[in-house]
Design a protein around this motif. Structure first.
Motif, PDB file in Angstrom:
ATOM      1  N   LEU A  14       0.789  -1.192   0.062  1.00 10.75           N
ATOM      2  CA  LEU A  14       0.078  -0.049   0.142  1.00 10.75           C
ATOM      3  C   LEU A  14       0.989   1.182   0.080  1.00 10.75           C
ATOM      4  CD1 LEU A  14      -2.861   1.433   0.209  1.00 10.75           C
ATOM      5  CD2 LEU A  14      -2.626   1.113   2.634  1.00 10.75           C
ATOM      6  N   TYR A  15       1.830   1.198   0.872  1.00  7.82           N
ATOM      7  CA  TYR A  15       2.793   2.322   0.832  1.00  7.82           C
ATOM      8  C   TYR A  15       3.406   2.717  -0.383  1.00  7.82           C
ATOM      9  CZ  TYR A  15       6.249   5.295   3.089  1.00  7.82           C
ATOM     10  OH  TYR A  15       7.082   6.510   3.072  1.00  7.82           O
ATOM     11  N   ALA A  16       3.896   1.567  -1.271  1.00  4.45           N
ATOM     12  CA  ALA A  16       4.440   1.832  -2.530  1.00  4.45           C
ATOM     13  C   ALA A  16       3.327   2.463  -3.586  1.00  4.45           C
ATOM     14  CB  ALA A  16       4.942   0.367  -3.138  1.00  4.45           C
ATOM     15  N   SER A  17       2.224   1.917  -3.608  1.00  3.54           N
ATOM     16  CA  SER A  17       1.210   2.435  -4.193  1.00  3.54           C
ATOM     17  C   SER A  17       0.975   3.939  -4.094  1.00  3.54           C
ATOM     18  CB  SER A  17       0.016   1.556  -4.421  1.00  3.54           C
ATOM     19  OG  SER A  17      -0.651   1.825  -3.069  1.00  3.54           O
ATOM     20  N   GLN A  18       0.969   4.319  -2.724  1.00  2.00           N
ATOM     21  CA  GLN A  18       0.709   5.566  -2.299  1.00  2.00           C
ATOM     22  C   GLN A  18       1.936   6.581  -2.710  1.00  2.00           C
ATOM     23  OE1 GLN A  18      -0.238   4.705   1.748  1.00  2.00           O
ATOM     24  NE2 GLN A  18      -2.357   4.648   1.341  1.00  2.00           N
ATOM     25  N   LEU A  19       3.207   6.095  -2.564  1.00  2.00           N
ATOM     26  CA  LEU A  19       4.262   6.875  -3.082  1.00  2.00           C
ATOM     27  C   LEU A  19       3.942   7.278  -4.471  1.00  2.00           C
ATOM     28  CD1 LEU A  19       7.361   5.309  -1.561  1.00  2.00           C
ATOM     29  CD2 LEU A  19       6.522   7.674  -1.117  1.00  2.00           C
ATOM     30  N   ASP A  20       3.618   6.344  -5.429  1.00  2.00           N
ATOM     31  CA  ASP A  20       3.226   6.474  -6.864  1.00  2.00           C
ATOM     32  C   ASP A  20       2.267   7.564  -6.947  1.00  2.00           C
ATOM     33  OD1 ASP A  20       5.188   4.749  -7.735  1.00  2.00           O
ATOM     34  OD2 ASP A  20       3.581   3.134  -7.883  1.00  2.00           O
ATOM     35  N   ALA A  23       3.721  10.798  -6.406  1.00  2.00           N
ATOM     36  CA  ALA A  23       4.611  11.356  -7.417  1.00  2.00           C
ATOM     37  C   ALA A  23       3.586  11.901  -8.459  1.00  2.00           C
ATOM     38  CB  ALA A  23       5.373  10.374  -7.819  1.00  2.00           C
ATOM     39  N   ARG A  24       2.411  11.383  -8.614  1.00  2.00           N
ATOM     40  CA  ARG A  24       1.527  11.955  -9.579  1.00  2.00           C
ATOM     41  C   ARG A  24       0.724  12.995  -9.141  1.00  2.00           C
ATOM     42  NH1 ARG A  24       0.519   6.378  -9.798  1.00  2.00           N
ATOM     43  NH2 ARG A  24      -1.361   6.423  -8.794  1.00  2.00           N
ATOM     44  N   HIS A  25       0.976  13.667  -8.007  1.00  2.00           N
ATOM     45  CA  HIS A  25       0.226  14.884  -7.407  1.00  2.00           C
ATOM     46  C   HIS A  25      -1.061  14.531  -7.197  1.00  2.00           C
ATOM     47  CE1 HIS A  25       3.948  16.862  -7.696  1.00  2.00           C
ATOM     48  NE2 HIS A  25       4.127  16.560  -9.338  1.00  2.00           N
ATOM     49  N   GLU A  26      -1.640  13.257  -6.593  1.00  2.00           N
ATOM     50  CA  GLU A  26      -2.972  13.164  -6.537  1.00  2.00           C
ATOM     51  C   GLU A  26      -3.440  13.643  -5.214  1.00  2.00           C
ATOM     52  OE1 GLU A  26      -3.941   8.832  -6.943  1.00  2.00           O
ATOM     53  OE2 GLU A  26      -2.926   8.646  -8.690  1.00  2.00           O
ATOM     54  N   PRO A  27      -4.628  14.095  -5.185  1.00  2.00           N
ATOM     55  CA  PRO A  27      -5.356  14.672  -3.997  1.00  2.00           C
ATOM     56  C   PRO A  27      -5.402  13.807  -2.765  1.00  2.00           C
ATOM     57  CG  PRO A  27      -6.572  15.354  -6.027  1.00  2.00           C
ATOM     58  CD  PRO A  27      -5.646  14.261  -6.335  1.00  2.00           C
ATOM     59  N   GLY A  28      -4.807  14.101  -1.814  1.00  2.00           N
ATOM     60  CA  GLY A  28      -4.913  13.686  -0.458  1.00  2.00           C
ATOM     61  C   GLY A  28      -3.738  12.302  -0.357  1.00  2.00           C
ATOM     62  N   ALA A  34       1.068   9.354   4.984  1.00  2.00           N
ATOM     63  CA  ALA A  34       1.366   9.635   6.344  1.00  2.00           C
ATOM     64  C   ALA A  34       0.803   8.655   7.278  1.00  2.00           C
ATOM     65  CB  ALA A  34       1.146  11.090   6.916  1.00  2.00           C
ATOM     66  N   ARG A  35      -0.578   8.611   7.032  1.00  2.00           N
ATOM     67  CA  ARG A  35      -1.263   7.359   7.922  1.00  2.00           C
ATOM     68  C   ARG A  35      -0.874   5.982   7.578  1.00  2.00           C
ATOM     69  NH1 ARG A  35      -7.247   9.799   6.543  1.00  2.00           N
ATOM     70  NH2 ARG A  35      -7.169  11.694   7.954  1.00  2.00           N
ATOM     71  N   THR A  36      -0.485   5.467   6.457  1.00  2.00           N
ATOM     72  CA  THR A  36       0.247   4.287   6.233  1.00  2.00           C
ATOM     73  C   THR A  36       1.372   3.933   6.873  1.00  2.00           C
ATOM     74  OG1 THR A  36      -1.037   4.125   4.204  1.00  2.00           O
ATOM     75  CG2 THR A  36       0.731   2.683   4.404  1.00  2.00           C
ATOM     76  N   ALA A  42       3.911   0.971  13.476  1.00  2.00           N
ATOM     77  CA  ALA A  42       3.300   0.317  14.623  1.00  2.00           C
ATOM     78  C   ALA A  42       3.370  -1.336  13.980  1.00  2.00           C
ATOM     79  CB  ALA A  42       1.740   0.563  14.772  1.00  2.00           C
ATOM     80  N   CYS A  43       2.917  -1.755  13.250  1.00  2.00           N
ATOM     81  CA  CYS A  43       3.215  -2.929  12.806  1.00  2.00           C
ATOM     82  C   CYS A  43       4.597  -3.691  12.679  1.00  2.00           C
ATOM     83  CB  CYS A  43       2.556  -3.270  11.269  1.00  2.00           C
ATOM     84  SG  CYS A  43       2.361  -5.012  10.711  1.00  2.00           S
ATOM     85  N   ARG A  44       5.602  -2.661  12.172  1.00  2.00           N
ATOM     86  CA  ARG A  44       6.901  -3.155  12.462  1.00  2.00           C
ATOM     87  C   ARG A  44       7.298  -3.545  13.741  1.00  2.00           C
ATOM     88  NH1 ARG A  44      11.430  -1.099  14.077  1.00  2.00           N
ATOM     89  NH2 ARG A  44      10.629   0.837  14.761  1.00  2.00           N
ATOM     90  N   LYS A  45       6.713  -2.382  14.747  1.00  2.00           N
ATOM     91  CA  LYS A  45       7.260  -2.995  15.899  1.00  2.00           C
ATOM     92  C   LYS A  45       6.533  -4.278  16.560  1.00  2.00           C
ATOM     93  CE  LYS A  45       7.818   1.715  17.461  1.00  2.00           C
ATOM     94  NZ  LYS A  45       7.369   2.959  18.216  1.00  2.00           N
ATOM     95  N   GLU A  46       5.294  -4.561  16.290  1.00  2.00           N
ATOM     96  CA  GLU A  46       4.556  -5.877  16.372  1.00  2.00           C
ATOM     97  C   GLU A  46       5.438  -6.991  16.060  1.00  2.00           C
ATOM     98  OE1 GLU A  46       1.537  -8.201  18.129  1.00  2.00           O
ATOM     99  OE2 GLU A  46       2.009  -6.005  18.275  1.00  2.00           O
ATOM    100  N   VAL A  47       5.849  -6.975  14.665  1.00  2.00           N
ATOM    101  CA  VAL A  47       6.546  -8.038  14.131  1.00  2.00           C
ATOM    102  C   VAL A  47       7.726  -8.285  14.787  1.00  2.00           C
ATOM    103  CG1 VAL A  47       7.806  -8.737  11.794  1.00  2.00           C
ATOM    104  CG2 VAL A  47       5.561  -7.813  11.811  1.00  2.00           C
ATOM    105  N   GLU A  48       8.649  -7.058  15.130  1.00  2.00           N
ATOM    106  CA  GLU A  48       9.961  -7.204  16.075  1.00  2.00           C
ATOM    107  C   GLU A  48       9.626  -7.884  17.182  1.00  2.00           C
ATOM    108  OE1 GLU A  48      11.638  -3.513  15.780  1.00  2.00           O
ATOM    109  OE2 GLU A  48      12.487  -3.612  13.616  1.00  2.00           O
TER     110      GLU A  48
END
Length: 56
Positions: A14-20, A23-28, A34-36, A42-48
């Motif tokens: 999801l983060y990768a798609s949101q970076l794209d 880059a395309r200057h999509e609204p929001g 930032a939310r992702t 939080a998930c990384r801490k859980e996995v670790e």
């Protein structure tokens, strides 16, 4: 694999798609990214804390 690791994988995709979108200057896109990022952290801490396989 643990469910935390699977969730981390989904958030990473999801983060990768949101970076794209950013880059395309999509609204929001910046807010969604930032939310992702917060969810990923939080998930990384859980996995670790449980280990990637859930065997700890």
């Amino acid at each position: 694999m643990s469910s935390s690791f699977c969730q981390w994988q989904e958030l990473t995709k999801l983060y990768a798609s949101q970076l794209d979108a950013l880059a395309r200057h999509e609204p929001g896109a910046a807010l969604a990214l930032a939310r992702t990022q917060l969810d990923l952290e939080a998930c990384r801490k859980e996995v670790e804390s449980h280990g990637a396989t859930g065997w700890h």
